[in-house]
Design a protein around this motif. Structure first.
Motif, PDB file in Angstrom:
ATOM      1  N   UNK B  53      -6.202   1.344  -9.689  1.00  8.46           N
ATOM      2  CA  UNK B  53      -6.217   2.417  -8.704  1.00  8.46           C
ATOM      3  C   UNK B  53      -5.925   1.989  -7.284  1.00  8.46           C
ATOM      4  N   UNK B  54      -5.263   0.848  -7.104  1.00  7.49           N
ATOM      5  CA  UNK B  54      -4.991   0.353  -5.744  1.00  7.49           C
ATOM      6  C   UNK B  54      -3.821   1.130  -5.129  1.00  7.49           C
ATOM      7  N   UNK B  55      -4.049   1.668  -3.942  1.00  7.49           N
ATOM      8  CA  UNK B  55      -2.995   2.434  -3.277  1.00  7.49           C
ATOM      9  C   UNK B  55      -1.836   1.531  -2.875  1.00  7.49           C
ATOM     10  N   UNK B  56      -2.130   0.260  -2.641  1.00 10.79           N
ATOM     11  CA  UNK B  56      -1.073  -0.679  -2.259  1.00 10.79           C
ATOM     12  C   UNK B  56      -0.081  -0.851  -3.412  1.00 10.79           C
ATOM     13  N   UNK B  57      -0.616  -0.901  -4.636  1.00 12.39           N
ATOM     14  CA  UNK B  57       0.239  -1.026  -5.807  1.00 12.39           C
ATOM     15  C   UNK B  57       1.162   0.166  -5.915  1.00 12.39           C
ATOM     16  N   UNK B 233       8.160  -0.637   8.834  1.00 11.84           N
ATOM     17  CA  UNK B 233       7.407   0.432   8.177  1.00 11.84           C
ATOM     18  C   UNK B 233       5.942   0.019   8.153  1.00 11.84           C
ATOM     19  N   UNK B 234       5.098   0.895   8.613  1.00 13.14           N
ATOM     20  CA  UNK B 234       3.661   0.623   8.569  1.00 13.14           C
ATOM     21  C   UNK B 234       3.038   1.630   7.607  1.00 13.14           C
ATOM     22  N   UNK B 235       2.494   1.130   6.498  1.00 10.55           N
ATOM     23  CA  UNK B 235       1.999   2.033   5.462  1.00 10.55           C
ATOM     24  C   UNK B 235       0.503   1.864   5.263  1.00 10.55           C
ATOM     25  N   UNK B 236      -0.206   2.972   5.246  1.00 10.30           N
ATOM     26  CA  UNK B 236      -1.638   2.921   4.959  1.00 10.30           C
ATOM     27  C   UNK B 236      -1.834   2.786   3.465  1.00 10.30           C
ATOM     28  N   UNK B 237      -2.362   1.646   3.033  1.00  9.34           N
ATOM     29  CA  UNK B 237      -2.595   1.417   1.606  1.00  9.34           C
ATOM     30  C   UNK B 237      -4.040   0.958   1.464  1.00  9.34           C
ATOM     31  N   UNK B 238      -4.947   1.923   1.329  1.00 10.08           N
ATOM     32  CA  UNK B 238      -6.382   1.650   1.409  1.00 10.08           C
ATOM     33  C   UNK B 238      -6.817   0.566   0.425  1.00 10.08           C
ATOM     34  N   UNK B 244     -15.017   0.689  -0.516  1.00 15.62           N
ATOM     35  CA  UNK B 244     -15.829   1.382  -1.521  1.00 15.62           C
ATOM     36  C   UNK B 244     -15.353   2.818  -1.770  1.00 15.62           C
ATOM     37  N   UNK B 245     -14.070   2.960  -2.102  1.00 15.67           N
ATOM     38  CA  UNK B 245     -13.532   4.279  -2.448  1.00 15.67           C
ATOM     39  C   UNK B 245     -13.462   4.331  -3.977  1.00 15.67           C
ATOM     40  N   UNK B 246     -14.124   5.298  -4.632  1.00 12.71           N
ATOM     41  CA  UNK B 246     -13.992   5.384  -6.087  1.00 12.71           C
ATOM     42  C   UNK B 246     -12.521   5.622  -6.445  1.00 12.71           C
ATOM     43  N   UNK B 247     -12.022   4.975  -7.497  1.00  7.29           N
ATOM     44  CA  UNK B 247     -10.579   5.052  -7.767  1.00  7.29           C
ATOM     45  C   UNK B 247     -10.031   6.475  -7.925  1.00  7.29           C
ATOM     46  N   UNK B 254      -6.429   8.879   1.066  1.00 11.69           N
ATOM     47  CA  UNK B 254      -5.146   8.714   1.758  1.00 11.69           C
ATOM     48  C   UNK B 254      -4.749  10.009   2.458  1.00 11.69           C
ATOM     49  N   UNK B 255      -4.997  11.147   1.791  1.00 16.55           N
ATOM     50  CA  UNK B 255      -4.659  12.441   2.396  1.00 16.55           C
ATOM     51  C   UNK B 255      -5.537  12.715   3.620  1.00 16.55           C
ATOM     52  N   UNK B 256      -6.823  12.379   3.493  1.00 16.05           N
ATOM     53  CA  UNK B 256      -7.772  12.533   4.607  1.00 16.05           C
ATOM     54  C   UNK B 256      -7.322  11.744   5.826  1.00 16.05           C
TER      55      UNK B 256
END
Lengths: 94, 287
Positions: B53-57, B233-238, B244-247, B254-256
Motif C-alpha cells: 500500500x505504499x503511495x511511492x510505489x 517534479x515534486x510528488x507527495x508519496x506518503x 501511521x496511515x492504515x493502507x 493523499x486526497x486530503x
C-alpha cells in the motif's frame, strides 16, 4: 494465512471503469481480461493493502472487490506460474 | 539501451525466464502505452520489496507508464525507499552515492549526447526528499543553475522512511516522528520556489491521486528535458509506516493533503511551452 483482493466478475464485467488496475501500487497485479471485460487479481503478487477496495467502493461505487482468505480461493490465478498471456484470458479466472 | 538490446537472440528464447519473454513480447516498447491500458500490457516494473500500500510505489509504477521511451531511458537514484522498486525495472539504473545523483546525471547526459548523436536518450533522477533536498541539495541546485538537460523527480514522503523516521528538510513544521519526538521546529523547504529561482524549465507538484495526470506530467517533463532544460517534479508519496496511515486510507490521505497544501501546480517556461506546442502540431500534422 492472509487476505488477498478478490474481484466479483459478475459486477465488474457490467462496467468498464478499470480504475483498480490504475490505482494498485503493485505492477501487473490487477490484470484486465479484455475478452470477458473484467479485472482479476494475480494472487501471488497481491500484498493485501486494500487500496483497490477503497477505489472500487468510494471512487467507482461498484463495490466489486472484497478481501478474502487466500485459502478460500478455488483456483487462484498466479502470474509466476501462468505468465503474462492476455490471449489466454477468457473470463475463467476466479 | 534500445529495443534491439532487449530483444532475444533467435534460438535463446527457451533459456530466458517467463517474465523476460513477456516483457519483450507484451511490454510497453515502441508504442506509447496509456494509463487506461494498464493491466493489459506487461509493465517494465516487476515485483519489488516495497511495503504494501505504499503511495511511492504507486507513483513509481505510474511514472514508468509515463516515460516516453523506456528503452532509451536511464534512471538514477540513491539510498532510500524508491530504489527498492527502481532497481526492479527493466530500465538501466545507476545507484548514485548519497549526494551526487544530479552530478552523475549531468555527466551521464553529456556523455550520452556525445555517444548517441542521432538518438534522444533520457536521463531521469528519481530519489527521495532526503536524497535531493538534504544530502544531494548542492548537486541538485548546481545542475539546475547549469541548465543540465535531465528530469529530477522528488519522491517526497516528508520523512527518512528507510532509516526509522528522522525529520528531513521537506517534513512539515510540527510533524511528530519517531526520531523527532518534539515535532519538527523548522518550515518545509520550498523546493518549488528554489527551482523557479534557478530557472528550471518545467516544474510540477502533484500527488498520485490522478494516475493519468501523473503519467502526462512525467511525459511532459521528460520531453522538455530532452530539448529545453532541466525539469523538476515534486510528488507527495506518503510514508504509511512512519506517518501511521492504515493502507486502505493511503489515497484518502493523499486526497486530503492535496486539498490542504499539495494541490496540483505546473510552472512552465515560455520556451518549454513553445516546444510542447511544436510537438503537438507535428503530431496533428502526421494524422
Amino acid at each position: 494465512m492472509y487476505l488477498v483482493a478478490h474481484i466479483d466478475q459478475a459486477i465488474c464485467s457490467e462496467t468498464a471503469c478499470r480504475l483498480c488496475t490504475q490505482y494498485c501500487p503493485e505492477a501487473n497485479t490487477i490484470l484486465y481480461d479484455n475478452a470477458a471485460k473484467t479485472a482479476f487479481v494475480a494472487v501471488d503478487r497481491c500484498k493485501g493493502c486494500e487500496i483497490c477496495v477503497g477505489i472500487c467502493d468510494d471512487l467507482a461505487k461498484h463495490k466489486a472487490i472484497k478481501m478474502i482468505m487466500i485459502t478460500d480461493l478455488k483456483s487462484p490465478f498466479e502470474l509466476s506460474k501462468e505468465g503474462f498471456r492476455p490471449e489466454k484470458w477468457d473470463g475463467t479466472h476466479p | 539501451m534500445s529495443v534491439k538490446n532487449i530483444s532475444i537472440t533467435p534460438g535463446w528464447e527457451k533459456y530466458m525466464t517467463k517474465e523476460y519473454l513477456d516483457l519483450v513480447e507484451r511490454g510497453p516498447y515502441g508504442k506509447q502505452k496509456k494509463v487506461s491500458e494498464m493491466g493489459s500490457f506487461k509493465e517494465v516494473l516487476e515485483e519489488h520489496p516495497m511495503c504494501a500500500g505504499c503511495a511511492m510505489t504507486l507513483f513509481i509504477r505510474l511514472t514508468m507508464v509515463g516515460l516516453p521511451n523506456p528503452e532509451h531511458t536511464v534512471l538514477i537514484g540513491t539510498a532510500g525507499c524508491g530504489r527498492l522498486a527502481l532497481t526492479q525495472t527493466s530500465i538501466p539504473f545507476i545507484y548514485g552515492n548519497y549526494g551526487d545523483t544530479n552530478a552523475v546525471a549531468s555527466g551521464l547526459k553529456r556523455g550520452l549526447e556525445v555517444r548517441f548523436k542521432d538518438q534522444a536518450k533520457d536521463v531521469v533522477v528519481m530519489a527521495g526528499d532526503g536524497g535531493l533536498a538534504d544530502i544531494g541539495f548542492s548537486a541538485v541546485m548546481h545542475s539546475w543553475f547549469r541548465k543540465e538537460r535531465f528530469t529530477t523527480i522528488m519522491l517526497d514522503n516528508e520523512v527518512y522512511g528507510n532509516t526509522g523516521g528522522q525529520e528531513s528538510g521537506m517534513t512539515e513544521r510540527g510533524a511528530l516522528l519517531k526520531m523527532a519526538p518534539k515535532g519538527k521546529m523548522f518550515e518545509k523547504m520550498d523546493m518549488i520556489g528554489l527551482a523557479q529561482t534557478s530557472g528550471v524549465a518545467y516544474i510540477a507538484r502533484l500527488t498520485p491521486t490522478n494516475p493519468t495526470r501523473v503519467a502526462s506530467v512525467v511525459r511532459k517533463a521528460v520531453m522538455i528535458a530532452r530539448e529545453v532544460g532541466p525539469t523538476f517534479i515534486q510528488a507527495y508519496t506518503s510514508c504509511n509506516i512512519e506517518y501511521a496511515i492504515p493502507t486502505p486510507k493511503v489515497l484518502d490521505d493523499a486526497r486530503d493533503i492535496e486539498a490542504k497544501r499539495y494541490g496540483f501546480m505546473e510552472i512552465i517556461s515560455d520556451e518549454a511551452k513553445a516546444y510542447l506546442d511544436s510537438i503537438d502540431t507535428a503530431k496533428k500534422a502526421k494524422k
